[in-house]
Structures are given as structure tokens and as C-alpha cells.
Design an enzyme around this catalytic site. Structure first.
Site: not given
Ligand code: KIV
Length: 284
Positions: A84, A182, A45, A113
């Protein structure tokens, strides 16, 4: 090279070989990154920001993501294609989450995801039950940057580190086949990688994960500004500007197109045309 990489192949890489994942958002770049040998293509995204110029990932919707996923899928990559889930496509209800994840597969993704930890367990279980492979995403979850207080480092302090580790375990329990970690402290990413049986994919969280992911536009140096954890492997920004500058210069100076870029009418037909139009038989 082996054939199409499946979710099963992806999982089996843990502990055997590092996994290289990169984002791509269209047919042309999907072909290129696949030819370069990546294991997985994330149709992220992040397209909202790097392709569409939005200031965050919040504005991108399902229809736009499905267009990107189908464009990538038409490249028929050997790499695993992960779609995503955009903001608000899985938050509202389990039914909506499953339906939207299913649309990703219909558009050509091999898996989806989504961002979030333990709070997503019910939705992940329902997706997996429906036959949809799910990748988790913890640590910095950009779709929640407003509640997180910005795009900040995660897991530096004990409480936050423990919560991220708990989230990783909850995701594994719910049935994800891999987890993106992340912008999280390297120690936390290392502990998670050692404590879960599925692959972990780092972005800005150090070298101990089972794999790495980068946003393609950062890796290629398309944007001048890149996040602190990204590495530029090329300077496409400079290369593109230089190439287009040369084109502009050649057009302005009548250097382009050259003889090799156009063609002529047949001589006889040209002479007849000129005659019919009452023009001089100009030299061509
Ligand atoms: O959308 C994206 O590019 C991502 C990566 C940063 C993992 O989610």
C-alpha cells in the site's frame, strides 16, 4: 494447490471464483494467512493504526511500509503481495510516485495499491508503463478522511454515486488490475463490478464485488473496537489476555518454568563447581 498467484491469475478470477484478500504486516502473520489460502495479502497502510497505534493512516511513511512489505515478502507467500502506497508517497509528482512504487517492488511486493480516482490516472499510467501493477482504491479513501469529512459512508446520494462510478472507469482506463471499493453503497459497488472488466474487491460495500478484503486485526478480533462492516472470526483479544494472565500467575506462583523447560549441569562438574566455590553440595 497451484503455485504463486500472479496479477494475471488474479484478474482471471473475475466471474469465476470469489477473491479473498486480507491484510498482513509481518513475516509470521503472512505465513499464517498464506497457509489459510488467501489469494492476496495487502500490506496495508492500516499498519499505522493497528500495528503502530496512530489515530489515522496519515503518519506512516515509505520506510516503515517498506519494512512491513519486506517482512511479508520473506514469508514467500503463494498469495499475491500488494504494498500500500502511504500518504504523500505518490501525491507530489509522477516521478516520485513511480520511484516510490518501484521501491515497493524492490522490497518484495508483487503490486502496489493507491487511493483515489480519476485524479490519479497520470500516475497510474506512468507506474504501469514502468512495469508496476497497480490496484486502485475508491469510495472511502482513508488517507483523505480530512477532506471527506471523516470515515463516512460513500455513494448514498446520486452525485457521489456517479462520481465513484466515473472514478472506477477512469482507473480501469488508466490501467489498474483491480479496484478496492471501501464503505460504499452496495448498489454502486454492484454497478461498478458489472461495468468494469477487472476484479473489484469490497470492504464494507456488500457482496456483489469479485472479492472481499478485511483488516487482519479486525478479522482476528485483536482489537475490541472494529468498524461496522468488519466481521470477527476469532477473539484473539480474549485469548491473548487469558494466555498472558496465566503466564503472569504461573511466574508469580513459581509454577513456570517446569522441569521440562530447563536443564542441569553434568553431575561431576556441578560437584566440582560447588567445591571450588566453597558451597554446600546442595540438592538440585
Ligand atoms: O490499508 C488497508 O488496510 C486498506 C484496506 C482497508 C483496503 O487499504
Amino acid at each position: 494447490m497451484q503455485g504463486k498467484i500472479t496479477v494475471r491469475d488474479f484478474i482471471k478470477k473475475k466471474g469465476k471464483e470469489k477473491i479473498a484478500m486480507v491484510t498482513a504486516y509481518d513475516y509470521a502473520f503472512a505465513k499464517l494467512v498464506d497457509a489459510a489460502g488467501v489469494d492476496a495479502i495487502l500490506v496495508g497502510d492500516s499498519a499505522a493504526m493497528v500495528v503502530h497505534g496512530f489515530p489515522s493512516t496519515i503518519p506512516i511513511d515509505m520506510d516503515t511500509m517498506l519494512l512491513h512489505v519486506s517482512s511479508v515478502a520473506r514469508a514467500k507467500p503463494r498469495a499475491l503481495v500488494i504494498g500500500d502506497m502511504p500518504f504523500l508517497s505518490y501525491e507530489v509528482s509522477v516521478e516520485e510516485a513511480v520511484r516510490n512504487a518501484g521501491l515497493m517492488l524492490k522490497a518484495g511486493a508483487d503490486a502496489v495499491k493507491l487511493e483515489g480516482g480519476a485524479e490519479q490516472a497520470e500516475k497510474i499510467e506512468a507506474m504501469v508503463k514502468a512495469g508496476i501493477p497497480v490496484m486502485g482504491h475508491i469510495g472511502l479513501t482513508p488517507q483523505r478522511y480530512l477532506v471527506l469529512g471523516g470515515y463516512r459512508r460513500r455513494g448514498k446520494k446520486l452525485g457521489e454515486a456517479e462520481k465513484i462510478i466515473e472514478d472506477a472507469k477512469a482507473l480501469e482506463e488508466a490501467g489498474v488490475f483491480a479496484i478496492v471499493i471501501e464503505f460504499t453503497a452496495v448498489e454502486v459497488a454492484k454497478i461498478i463490478t458489472e461495468e468494469v472488466s477487472i476484479p473489484t474487491i469490497c470492504i464494507g460495500s456488500g457482496p456483489y464485488c469479485d472479492g472481499q478484503v478485511l483488516v487482519l486485526h479486525d478479522l482476528l478480533g485483536i482489537n475490541e473496537q472494529v468498524p461496522p462492516f468488519a466481521k470477527k472470526y476469532a477473539d484473539l483479544h480474549g485469548i491473548v489476555i487469558e494466555a498472558v494472565k496465566n503466564y503472569v500467575m504461573e511466574v508469580k506462583n513459581s509454577l513456570f518454568p517446569g522441569e521440562e523447560h530447563y536443564f542441569h549441569m553434568k553431575g561431576e562438574d556441578y560437584r566440582e563447581l560447588v567445591k571450588k566455590l566453597g558451597r554446600q553440595d546442595e540438592k538440585r
